[in-house]
Design a protein around this motif. Structure first.
Motif, mmCIF file in Angstrom:
data_model
loop_
_atom_site.group_PDB
_atom_site.id
_atom_site.type_symbol
_atom_site.label_atom_id
_atom_site.label_comp_id
_atom_site.label_asym_id
_atom_site.label_seq_id
_atom_site.Cartn_x
_atom_site.Cartn_y
_atom_site.Cartn_z
ATOM 1 N N TYR A 1 43.286 42.040 36.835
ATOM 2 C CA TYR A 1 43.104 42.829 35.618
ATOM 3 C C TYR A 1 42.710 44.273 35.946
ATOM 4 O O TYR A 1 43.196 45.202 35.331
ATOM 5 N N GLY A 2 41.818 44.440 36.935
ATOM 6 C CA GLY A 2 41.318 45.782 37.214
ATOM 7 C C GLY A 2 42.142 46.562 38.227
ATOM 8 O O GLY A 2 41.964 47.764 38.370
ATOM 9 N N GLY A 3 43.007 45.871 38.971
ATOM 10 C CA GLY A 3 43.859 46.558 39.937
ATOM 11 C C GLY A 3 43.142 47.023 41.183
ATOM 12 O O GLY A 3 43.669 47.820 41.948
ATOM 13 N N ALA A 4 41.912 46.530 41.426
ATOM 14 C CA ALA A 4 41.188 46.927 42.633
ATOM 15 C C ALA A 4 41.133 45.729 43.577
ATOM 16 O O ALA A 4 40.451 44.747 43.293
ATOM 17 N N LEU A 5 41.880 45.804 44.678
ATOM 18 C CA LEU A 5 41.919 44.657 45.590
ATOM 19 C C LEU A 5 40.682 44.663 46.473
ATOM 20 O O LEU A 5 40.533 45.496 47.355
ATOM 21 N N SER A 6 39.779 43.702 46.196
ATOM 22 C CA SER A 6 38.619 43.536 47.066
ATOM 23 C C SER A 6 38.953 42.477 48.100
ATOM 24 O O SER A 6 39.325 41.364 47.762
ATOM 25 N N GLY B 1 38.328 44.290 28.588
ATOM 26 C CA GLY B 1 39.509 43.831 29.316
ATOM 27 C C GLY B 1 40.691 44.767 29.124
ATOM 28 O O GLY B 1 41.436 45.061 30.069
ATOM 29 N N ASN B 2 40.847 45.261 27.907
ATOM 30 C CA ASN B 2 41.966 46.166 27.648
ATOM 31 C C ASN B 2 41.840 47.463 28.449
ATOM 32 O O ASN B 2 42.827 47.959 29.002
ATOM 33 N N VAL B 3 40.608 47.981 28.501
ATOM 34 C CA VAL B 3 40.396 49.212 29.263
ATOM 35 C C VAL B 3 40.677 48.947 30.747
ATOM 36 O O VAL B 3 41.294 49.758 31.437
ATOM 37 N N LEU B 4 40.232 47.772 31.209
ATOM 38 C CA LEU B 4 40.445 47.407 32.604
ATOM 39 C C LEU B 4 41.938 47.415 32.946
ATOM 40 O O LEU B 4 42.368 47.967 33.969
ATOM 41 N N VAL B 5 42.729 46.810 32.061
ATOM 42 C CA VAL B 5 44.177 46.777 32.295
ATOM 43 C C VAL B 5 44.751 48.190 32.240
ATOM 44 O O VAL B 5 45.624 48.556 33.034
ATOM 45 N N ALA B 6 44.229 48.988 31.316
ATOM 46 C CA ALA B 6 44.692 50.372 31.217
ATOM 47 C C ALA B 6 44.425 51.119 32.519
ATOM 48 O O ALA B 6 45.250 51.916 32.979
ATOM 49 N N ARG C 1 44.147 49.732 35.488
ATOM 50 C CA ARG C 1 45.070 49.200 36.487
ATOM 51 C C ARG C 1 46.436 49.895 36.376
ATOM 52 O O ARG C 1 47.021 50.296 37.371
ATOM 53 N N GLU C 2 46.891 50.036 35.127
ATOM 54 C CA GLU C 2 48.221 50.604 34.933
ATOM 55 C C GLU C 2 48.260 52.090 35.266
ATOM 56 O O GLU C 2 49.226 52.576 35.837
ATOM 57 N N ASN C 3 47.230 52.813 34.882
ATOM 58 C CA ASN C 3 47.232 54.248 35.142
ATOM 59 C C ASN C 3 45.816 54.815 35.015
ATOM 60 O O ASN C 3 45.372 55.160 33.929
ATOM 61 N N PRO C 4 45.109 54.907 36.148
ATOM 62 C CA PRO C 4 43.715 55.350 36.119
ATOM 63 C C PRO C 4 43.561 56.746 35.507
ATOM 64 O O PRO C 4 42.619 57.011 34.761
ATOM 65 N N LEU C 5 44.517 57.611 35.807
ATOM 66 C CA LEU C 5 44.419 58.988 35.324
ATOM 67 C C LEU C 5 44.487 59.029 33.796
ATOM 68 O O LEU C 5 43.706 59.705 33.133
ATOM 69 N N ARG D 1 48.230 36.628 39.766
ATOM 70 C CA ARG D 1 46.973 37.349 39.587
ATOM 71 C C ARG D 1 46.832 37.982 38.217
ATOM 72 O O ARG D 1 45.756 38.405 37.843
ATOM 73 N N SER D 2 47.921 38.036 37.462
ATOM 74 C CA SER D 2 47.846 38.798 36.216
ATOM 75 C C SER D 2 47.267 37.987 35.073
ATOM 76 O O SER D 2 47.168 38.478 33.966
ATOM 77 N N ASP D 3 46.906 36.749 35.322
ATOM 78 C CA ASP D 3 46.358 35.951 34.220
ATOM 79 C C ASP D 3 45.351 34.941 34.751
ATOM 80 O O ASP D 3 45.530 34.360 35.823
ATOM 81 N N LEU D 4 44.269 34.742 33.991
ATOM 82 C CA LEU D 4 43.214 33.814 34.412
ATOM 83 C C LEU D 4 43.742 32.397 34.559
ATOM 84 O O LEU D 4 43.384 31.676 35.490
ATOM 85 N N THR D 5 44.619 31.989 33.629
ATOM 86 C CA THR D 5 45.098 30.610 33.638
ATOM 87 C C THR D 5 45.918 30.324 34.885
ATOM 88 O O THR D 5 45.703 29.318 35.572
ATOM 89 N N THR D 6 46.847 31.233 35.194
ATOM 90 C CA THR D 6 47.694 30.997 36.367
ATOM 91 C C THR D 6 46.844 31.016 37.633
ATOM 92 O O THR D 6 47.083 30.241 38.558
ATOM 93 N N THR D 7 45.845 31.897 37.669
ATOM 94 C CA THR D 7 44.959 31.934 38.828
ATOM 95 C C THR D 7 44.239 30.609 39.001
ATOM 96 O O THR D 7 44.196 30.037 40.092
ATOM 97 N N LEU D 8 43.693 30.110 37.890
ATOM 98 C CA LEU D 8 42.920 28.869 37.943
ATOM 99 C C LEU D 8 43.798 27.709 38.400
ATOM 100 O O LEU D 8 43.461 26.985 39.350
ATOM 101 N N LEU D 9 44.953 27.552 37.741
ATOM 102 C CA LEU D 9 45.839 26.444 38.109
ATOM 103 C C LEU D 9 46.304 26.599 39.551
ATOM 104 O O LEU D 9 46.263 25.657 40.344
#
Lengths: 340, 288
Positions: free
Chosen positions: A52-57, A202-207, A209-213, A273-281
């Protein structure tokens, strides 16, 4: 995904299956399943930070390790009476969140982004691993708790729940009660994260990820949102660490090392990685699958894992679970296109 | 006193050479192509394995190292064609994919060739300076690190390939429009990075035990050097290697090997906080 009646119907069905599952099998298998669940928290946290946040830790296992060791130190020093293990759990998660806040402050307020973030978090994790690995000597102890270097720390009690009116608290060894506790935690965590990512945070986080600037131009402080996601995700990694440590009553520095550090990334990337459900499963299926692989062909498990990773990135960048979930829709649309 | 100074300089040169050699291939691939190559350690391993195998056939060591570089370079070109080429627009995914490649390579080597390969001895013996003796081969490594930097500088500055490569990396579409075969340039650049990794493996092969996971001994140090240095090989990696080598040697002689490693990593975290684009970012005044 994650919206609409069909999704929730499916979620309830999966949950129902998970609830009756212990009745269908023996307690050893149930305890083993808890092991899969333990890791899911870390994966969900990474999904929030990365997906969601686009920051790979690359360093989520650092928080896993910090919380695991913290749980060990607290419980070995103070024992497990009076529900103290639960306070140890909370304390350990809080410590990992605090470390994440400090580190995250350095990283995000230093405007470290993209690939640099991954490398720095990995470096921090490896520092921790190397440091813990050399704590074998007797001088390395906190109170009564010996850190034990590469041999790992052991002897901490499992989680216990004090029961009113009874002298014996319920000890959550890898068995059916622990299964339900962890399952409950997982459901609560999932729902909480679901609410979080559907909220404006969450929406801001995705925003971002898509374009920080662009997000900055819209007046959001990118750094605060990234830090927030990082702390939440790292606290979840810490929760994984505590659950793992109390599950096996054991933790070693190698659970933070480079192989361990890469595993959450594998689960999240392959699952989707783009969704909690797919990550969990994806996480639970992959861990289960690799455990089976290790049992039947231990040498080849890592090769298969590597291959799966490369193929996923090349052929299904959104993740295997997501690709499978979207497949029927794609086929239907193609059919419709042909008829038109 | 003289012994201490010489000893420190030796340790410093050794650490700096190691960092520069380990990082140069990675720096080219990262700095020029933006690809994070987590399989870098496995290229080093491939180079080391090839070098030792060839050297055991009786081929002189420098030639064997050349073979190691060549093999690693060819593997790199194949990998670029099969995997990396599809990921240039997705830098974060290159981390995941190359990590997969690295797993396949190290575990595959373990399955095919067993847990270790017998070593060759360190050549050239040692030299006495003051009261202490030093391995001559380590001095050769220091010289080689400097020579490789010089060769890279010449290659990318004065040859036709270098000009085309820099044009391709700066504005790919313009280069393509002007008739440059950019796919070939990308392939070759990646191959050169991999070949440098192979050469590093070959150079260090006589000094260490050859195991399938040996790449991991290089990769952390290589990455931190590249990150500290920033995108540019000459203005970044080289000064970063020298600086980190100094820090490492200083802390090692003060507190021991492990403290040196940890001090190195802590230093990197601090540098990154101050200079998010690395040393070359500061020199080139890139905006963070």
């Amino acid at each position: 995904m994650g919206r609409g009646p069909w999704f929730w119907l499916g979620a309830v069905a999966v949950l129902a299956a998970a609830v009756i599952y212990p009745l269908l099998t023996d307690s050893y298998t149930v305890g083993n399943t808890v092991y899969f669940f333990n890791w899911a928290f870390m994966a969900l946290g990474l999904c929030l930070i990365w997906g969601y946040g686009g920051a790979l830790s690359f360093g989520q296992t650092a928080f896993f390790g910090i919380a695991g060791y913290a749980y060990g130190v607290i419980t070995v020093d103070f024992g497990s009476d009076f529900g103290l293990t639960l306070w140890a759990l909370l304390g350990a998660v809080a410590i990992s969140a605090l470390v994440a806040a400090v580190l995250g402050y350095f990283l995000f307020f230093g405007r470290i982004n993209g690939v640099f973030l991954g490398i720095v978090t990995l470096a921090v994790t490896l520092v921790l691993e190397r440091f813990m690995a050399q704590t074998a000597g007797p001088e390395w102890h906190i109170g009564a708790a010996r850190l034990n270097g590469f041999n790992g720390m052991s002897g901490m009690p499992p989680l216990t729940i004090p029961w009113p009116g009874s002298d014996d608290p319920i000890a959550l060894t890898p068995d059916i009660p622990l299964y339900y506790v962890v399952l409950g935690l997982l459901v609560v965590t999932y729902l909480a994260l679901r609410i979080l990512v559907n909220s404006s945070f969450g929406n801001v986080l995705v925003a971002i990820r898509e374009n920080p600037l662009r997000a900055t131009m819209l007046g959001y402080d990118v750094r605060k949102y990234q830090l927030g996601a990082f702390v939440i995700g790292s606290a979840l990694a810490g929760l994984s660490g505590v659950l793992y440590t109390s599950w096996g009553q054991y933790i070693t520095p190698s659970s933070m090392g480079i192989t361990a550090a890469a595993l959450p990334i594998v689960w999240v990337a392959v699952g989707g990685r783009s969704d909690l459900t797919t990550t969990l499963l994806g996480t639970i299926v992959l861990i289960g699958g690799f455990q089976a692989l290790t049992v039947y062909g231990s040498q080849y498990a890592l090769v298969v894992m590597g291959l799966l990773l490369v193929l996923t990135v090349l052929l299904a960048p959104e993740g295997l679970v997501a690709a499978l979930a979207l497949l029927p829709g794609k086929l239907l649309r193609r059919r419709a296109g042909e008829n038109a | 006193m003289v012994d201490a100074v010489v000893g420190f300089l030796y340790q410093f040169g050794d650490a700096a050479a190691f960092l520069i050699l380990a990082a140069s291939g990675l720096a080219i691939i990262f700095g020029m192509m933006g690809v994070i190559n987590l399989a870098h350690g496995e290229f080093i391993m491939a180079g080391a394995y090839t070098t030792v195998s060839v050297a055991k056939l009786g081929v002189p060591l420098p030639l064997a190292i050349g073979c190691g570089a060549l093999v690693a370079g060819l593997i790199g070109i194949v990998l670029e064609r099969l995997v990396i080429r599809h990921l240039y627009r997705r830098p974060l995914d290159t981390i995941v994919a190359t990590w997969g490649v690295s797993l396949i390579a190290s575990q595959g080597t373990l399955i095919l060739l067993g847990p270790s390969l017998s070593d060759i001895s360190t050549p050239l013996g040692s030299v006495q300076i003051g009261d202490l003796s030093y391995s001559v081969y380590r001095f050769v490594l220091m010289g080689t690190a400097a020579a490789i930097l010089l060769a890279l500088y010449l290659l990318f500055t004065f040859t036709r390939f270098g000009v085309l490569a820099r044009a391709t990396i700066q504005v790919p579409h313009m280069a393509e429009a002007l008739g440059v075969n950019t796919r070939l340039i990308y392939s070759l650049t990646f191959g050169i990075g991999a070949a440098l990794a192979g050469a590093t493996g070959g150079l260090y092969a006589p000094t260490m035990t050859l195991v399938p996971t040996m790449g991991s001994q290089f990769i952390t140090e290589a990455f931190v050097t590249v990150v500290t240095g920033g995108g540019d090989v000459f203005l970044g990696t080289a000064p970063a290697g020298v600086m980190l080598g100094f820090i490492r040697a200083a802390i090692t002689s003060w507190e021991g090997q492990l403290a040196g490693q940890i001090g190195l990593l802590v230093a990197v975290i601090i540098v990154i906080r101050i200079l998010p684009r690395g040393i070359s970012g500061l020199i080139l005044r890139e905006r963070a």
